[in-house]
Design a protein around this motif. Structure first.
Motif, PDB file in Angstrom:
ATOM      1  N   PRO A 196       0.799  -1.240   0.000  1.00 19.68           N
ATOM      2  CA  PRO A 196       0.000   0.000   0.000  1.00 19.68           C
ATOM      3  C   PRO A 196       0.824   1.278   0.000  1.00 19.68           C
ATOM      4  O   PRO A 196       0.456   2.248  -0.677  1.00 19.68           O
ATOM      5  CB  PRO A 196      -0.854  -0.130   1.262  1.00 19.68           C
ATOM      6  N   GLU A 197       1.923   1.321   0.735  1.00 22.56           N
ATOM      7  CA  GLU A 197       2.731   2.544   0.753  1.00 22.56           C
ATOM      8  C   GLU A 197       3.402   2.775  -0.591  1.00 22.56           C
ATOM      9  O   GLU A 197       3.492   3.917  -1.060  1.00 22.56           O
ATOM     10  CB  GLU A 197       3.761   2.466   1.880  1.00 22.56           C
TER      11      GLU A 197
ATOM     12  N   LYS B 247      -4.805   2.230 -11.553  1.00 20.19           N
ATOM     13  CA  LYS B 247      -6.244   1.995 -11.617  1.00 20.19           C
ATOM     14  C   LYS B 247      -6.820   2.034 -10.210  1.00 20.19           C
ATOM     15  O   LYS B 247      -6.313   1.360  -9.303  1.00 20.19           O
ATOM     16  CB  LYS B 247      -6.555   0.637 -12.262  1.00 20.19           C
ATOM     17  N   HIS B 248      -7.901   2.769 -10.037  1.00 19.40           N
ATOM     18  CA  HIS B 248      -8.577   2.864  -8.748  1.00 19.40           C
ATOM     19  C   HIS B 248      -9.912   2.103  -8.792  1.00 19.40           C
ATOM     20  O   HIS B 248     -10.505   1.932  -9.854  1.00 19.40           O
ATOM     21  CB  HIS B 248      -8.859   4.330  -8.395  1.00 19.40           C
ATOM     22  N   GLY B 249     -10.361   1.676  -7.620  1.00 20.14           N
ATOM     23  CA  GLY B 249     -11.719   1.173  -7.503  1.00 20.14           C
ATOM     24  C   GLY B 249     -11.907  -0.315  -7.637  1.00 20.14           C
ATOM     25  O   GLY B 249     -13.054  -0.782  -7.671  1.00 20.14           O
ATOM     26  N   ASP B 250     -10.845  -1.087  -7.705  1.00 23.52           N
ATOM     27  CA  ASP B 250     -11.025  -2.535  -7.783  1.00 23.52           C
ATOM     28  C   ASP B 250     -11.606  -3.040  -6.462  1.00 23.52           C
ATOM     29  O   ASP B 250     -11.171  -2.643  -5.378  1.00 23.52           O
ATOM     30  CB  ASP B 250      -9.686  -3.227  -8.049  1.00 23.52           C
ATOM     31  N   PRO B 251     -12.615  -3.955  -6.511  1.00 23.89           N
ATOM     32  CA  PRO B 251     -13.249  -4.399  -5.272  1.00 23.89           C
ATOM     33  C   PRO B 251     -12.319  -5.162  -4.339  1.00 23.89           C
ATOM     34  O   PRO B 251     -12.535  -5.175  -3.121  1.00 23.89           O
ATOM     35  CB  PRO B 251     -14.395  -5.297  -5.761  1.00 23.89           C
TER      36      PRO B 251
ATOM     37  N   ALA C  96      -8.454  -5.204  -4.830  1.00 19.32           N
ATOM     38  CA  ALA C  96      -7.168  -4.520  -4.696  1.00 19.32           C
ATOM     39  C   ALA C  96      -7.291  -3.090  -4.197  1.00 19.32           C
ATOM     40  O   ALA C  96      -6.346  -2.529  -3.660  1.00 19.32           O
ATOM     41  CB  ALA C  96      -6.448  -4.514  -6.041  1.00 19.32           C
ATOM     42  N   ARG C  97      -8.423  -2.475  -4.399  1.00 23.15           N
ATOM     43  CA  ARG C  97      -8.690  -1.069  -4.113  1.00 23.15           C
ATOM     44  C   ARG C  97      -7.968  -0.192  -5.137  1.00 23.15           C
ATOM     45  O   ARG C  97      -8.599   0.413  -5.983  1.00 23.15           O
ATOM     46  CB  ARG C  97      -8.301  -0.684  -2.684  1.00 23.15           C
ATOM     47  N   THR C  98      -6.634  -0.115  -5.061  1.00 24.70           N
ATOM     48  CA  THR C  98      -5.867   0.609  -6.077  1.00 24.70           C
ATOM     49  C   THR C  98      -4.761  -0.301  -6.590  1.00 24.70           C
ATOM     50  O   THR C  98      -4.107  -0.989  -5.805  1.00 24.70           O
ATOM     51  CB  THR C  98      -5.257   1.902  -5.520  1.00 24.70           C
ATOM     52  N   GLU C  99      -4.568  -0.288  -7.917  1.00 21.77           N
ATOM     53  CA  GLU C  99      -3.524  -1.092  -8.548  1.00 21.77           C
ATOM     54  C   GLU C  99      -2.556  -0.168  -9.283  1.00 21.77           C
ATOM     55  O   GLU C  99      -2.965   0.818  -9.900  1.00 21.77           O
ATOM     56  CB  GLU C  99      -4.127  -2.067  -9.552  1.00 21.77           C
TER      57      GLU C  99
ATOM     58  N   LEU D 145       1.457  -3.873  -8.320  1.00 21.89           N
ATOM     59  CA  LEU D 145       1.394  -3.587  -6.882  1.00 21.89           C
ATOM     60  C   LEU D 145      -0.038  -3.200  -6.528  1.00 21.89           C
ATOM     61  O   LEU D 145      -0.710  -2.525  -7.306  1.00 21.89           O
ATOM     62  CB  LEU D 145       2.348  -2.444  -6.520  1.00 21.89           C
ATOM     63  N   THR D 146      -0.492  -3.612  -5.373  1.00 21.94           N
ATOM     64  CA  THR D 146      -1.879  -3.360  -4.981  1.00 21.94           C
ATOM     65  C   THR D 146      -1.963  -2.825  -3.561  1.00 21.94           C
ATOM     66  O   THR D 146      -1.068  -3.058  -2.740  1.00 21.94           O
ATOM     67  CB  THR D 146      -2.706  -4.661  -5.058  1.00 21.94           C
ATOM     68  N   SER D 147      -3.055  -2.120  -3.276  1.00 22.47           N
ATOM     69  CA  SER D 147      -3.278  -1.675  -1.901  1.00 22.47           C
ATOM     70  C   SER D 147      -3.664  -2.849  -1.015  1.00 22.47           C
ATOM     71  O   SER D 147      -3.242  -2.938   0.145  1.00 22.47           O
ATOM     72  CB  SER D 147      -4.379  -0.607  -1.862  1.00 22.47           C
ATOM     73  N   LEU D 148      -4.496  -3.734  -1.547  1.00 26.81           N
ATOM     74  CA  LEU D 148      -4.899  -4.955  -0.862  1.00 26.81           C
ATOM     75  C   LEU D 148      -4.679  -6.122  -1.817  1.00 26.81           C
ATOM     76  O   LEU D 148      -4.707  -5.947  -3.037  1.00 26.81           O
ATOM     77  CB  LEU D 148      -6.372  -4.887  -0.444  1.00 26.81           C
TER      78      LEU D 148
END
Length: 523
Positions: A348-349, A389-393, A395-398, A425-428
């Motif tokens: 995430p960072e 990319k934002h909004g993935d259910p 990853a949240r942000t990729e 890389l992903t936030s989640l």
């Protein structure tokens, strides 16, 4: 077409829907909270089941009362707090309903909860306390779930997937719901159940129904289910990455003819046991070095490599960096001579840094190993931000970071390539199973040289894209080397933990109806 015959009830049956589903690895340091289940409540539960659309035959066949259904990405053990919270809400919602005739219990079967064995049985017992002993319960499950003797007793109808990969997931869920409606319409009450534990515990990558012997064994399931006097038949491989007494293969056959039910169960159990030494990995396997060597030498592209030890769809934490660290250190991967995609690493960072810099910027980021640092620590890489990319259910942000390679635009939709290692890389954490997972990030896996995915056997779209592939036996919470993981609580002897030359008791255990006591020793 589903009959809407109302049978002896003289009305549509009133049926609740509830369940919690997850594969939870006891060998991962990760923990799963309530939010990870993305719970659906009330009528939004129907959105998970296309066959329950308004006006569909099955929807019209009963008065459906959805309570709560939650499905989490496979991961670590579920926290006790999360389980109590979600279970409590399910029970409260069920208690508030009118008297029920049935309950469709939509679960996975491999949920491990802190301080608890056989979590689905605990959940089912609490559900039964809420709805009463006379309600018929029909469970739909993953074939990688577990069926204990207690669970087989407390459920009335039970079925699981017959394909791995699970291309029949929705078909199985619909079958469970239809079986329940039809049983209530018939007025025949609770069927007989034959349960047989089989002392074999294998990973899904050795039991794929794409290949033998599982292909032929599972083909026999529908044959048994179609026999006179039999309602359904199922084989559970079990969940190999949890260490509980219930973790083993199991057979359950349900029906009204005692002889047919027992014979069908014993036939399937014997077939599974007879094949115990024949199960092999669904793909060529080797060390990561061997897999990368094969990919680099391959004359066909794309060449897929499964980074199997940290597979997020089997229960891996998703942030093990062991493989990525080695790819970053391999000049064959980063020198730009090849186009290589790696999916993926929760960081995430690092994602925040890349988003702030923007597409086209060069950044140095560090990430990974925040959850599972057993095998390697965080990795640092410098690269060009290729996509955001934002909004993935999930990853949240990729973010895609291109490490190495030339000065081109990278992989774009028309197949033009710019070599190097493209790290997602992903936030989640997120599984990458579909072509759109890549193309939405301006990546074209069909024109890459090598695609490395945290997965076990390839899901259908990946399998169709791969011109060749290999599974790398990498470390992590879902390590394919089960002996290396070290199970201590499973029942022994068990294949492959013990020599396979013993003779198990494969006779059918006829389980009494759920409203009668279960007696005798636990087997």
């Amino acid at each position: 077409m589903q009959s809407t015959h109302r049978g002896p009830l003289g009305r549509k049956p009133v049926i609740a829907i509830a369940g919690l589903a997850i594969e939870a690895s006891t060998f991962s340091p990760a923990r799963t909270d309530a939010a990870a289940f993305h719970p659906r409540r009330g009528d939004e539960v129907f959105d998970a089941y296309p066959f329950m659309a308004p006006g569909s035959p099955l929807r019209e066949a009963a008065d459906w009362r959805p309570a709560l259904v939650g499905r989490a990405l496979p991961g670590g053990i579920v926290t006790a707090e999360a389980f109590e919270s979600l279970t409590g809400e399910i029970v409260d919602r069920l208690r508030a309903m009118p008297p029920l005739d049935g309950l469709w219990f939509d679960i996975h079967g491999a949920m491990t909860v802190e301080g608890m064995d056989d979590a689905e049985e605990v959940l089912l017992r609490r559900v039964r306390e809420a709805v009463g002993p006379d309600v018929l319960v029909s469970a739909s499950m993953d074939l990688h779930g577990n069926v204990s003797r207690d669970f087989a007793h407390d459920v009335d109808l039970i079925t699981c997937y017959r394909m791995a990969p699970h291309e029949d997931e929705l078909e199985t869920k619909e079958r469970a719901a239809r079986n329940l409606v039809d049983r209530l319409a018939s007025g025949q009450g609770r069927p007989l159940k034959a349960w047989i534990p089989v002392p074999v515990l294998l990973p899904g990558e050795k039991t794929s129904t794409r290949v033998e012997p599982a292909k032929s064994i599972y083909a026999r399931v529908s044959e048994v289910a179609a026999r006179d006097g039999v309602l359904d038949a199922a084989i559970w491989v079990g969940y190999a990455w949890a260490d509980e007494p219930r973790n083993h293969a199991a057979i359950v056959v349900t029906g009204d003819d005692r002889a047919a039910v027992a014979a069908g169960a014993q036939e399937l159990a014997q077939a599974y046991w007879d094949a115990r030494d024949e199960f092999e990995f669904v793909a060529p396997v080797g060390t990561l070095d061997e897999a990368v060597d094969a990919a680099v030498a391959s004359r066909v592209t794309p060449y897929f490599i499964s980074d199997s030890g940290d597979n997020p769809t089997a229960g891996g934490a998703g942030d093990v960096t062991w493989t990525l660290a080695r790819l970053l250190a391999d000049p064959r991967i980063t020198n730009g001579g090849r186009t290589v995609i790696y999916a993926s690493l929760p960081a995430p960072e690092a994602v925040e840094t890349a988003v702030a810099a923007g597409v086209g910027a060069t950044v140095t980021v560090t990430g990974g190993a925040a959850v599972d640092a057993v095998h390697s620590g965080p990795v640092t890489m410098t690269g060009v931000v290729h996509a955001i990319k934002h909004g993935d259910p999930h990853a949240r942000t990729e973010v895609v970071l291109r490490v190495g390679g030339g000065d081109g635009d990278g992989i774009i939709g028309d197949g033009e390539t710019g070599g190097g290692l493209y790290v997602i890389l992903t936030s989640l954490r997120k599984p990458y199973h579909h072509e759109r997972d890549f193309t939405d990030l301006n990546l074209d896996p069909r024109h890459a040289d090598v695609v490395i995915v945290k997965i076990g056997y390839l899901e259908p779209e990946l399998f169709d894209m791969a011109r060749d592939w290999m599974m790398a036996l990498t470390p992590g919470g879902v390590d394919q080397d089960l002996i290396r993981l070290g199970h201590h609580r499973i029942r022994r002897p068990m294949v492959p933990y013990d020599p396979s030359d013993f003779e198990p008791d494969l006779h059918a255990r006829l389980i009494p109806p759920s409203n009668e006591p279960l007696t005798g020793p636990d087997e």
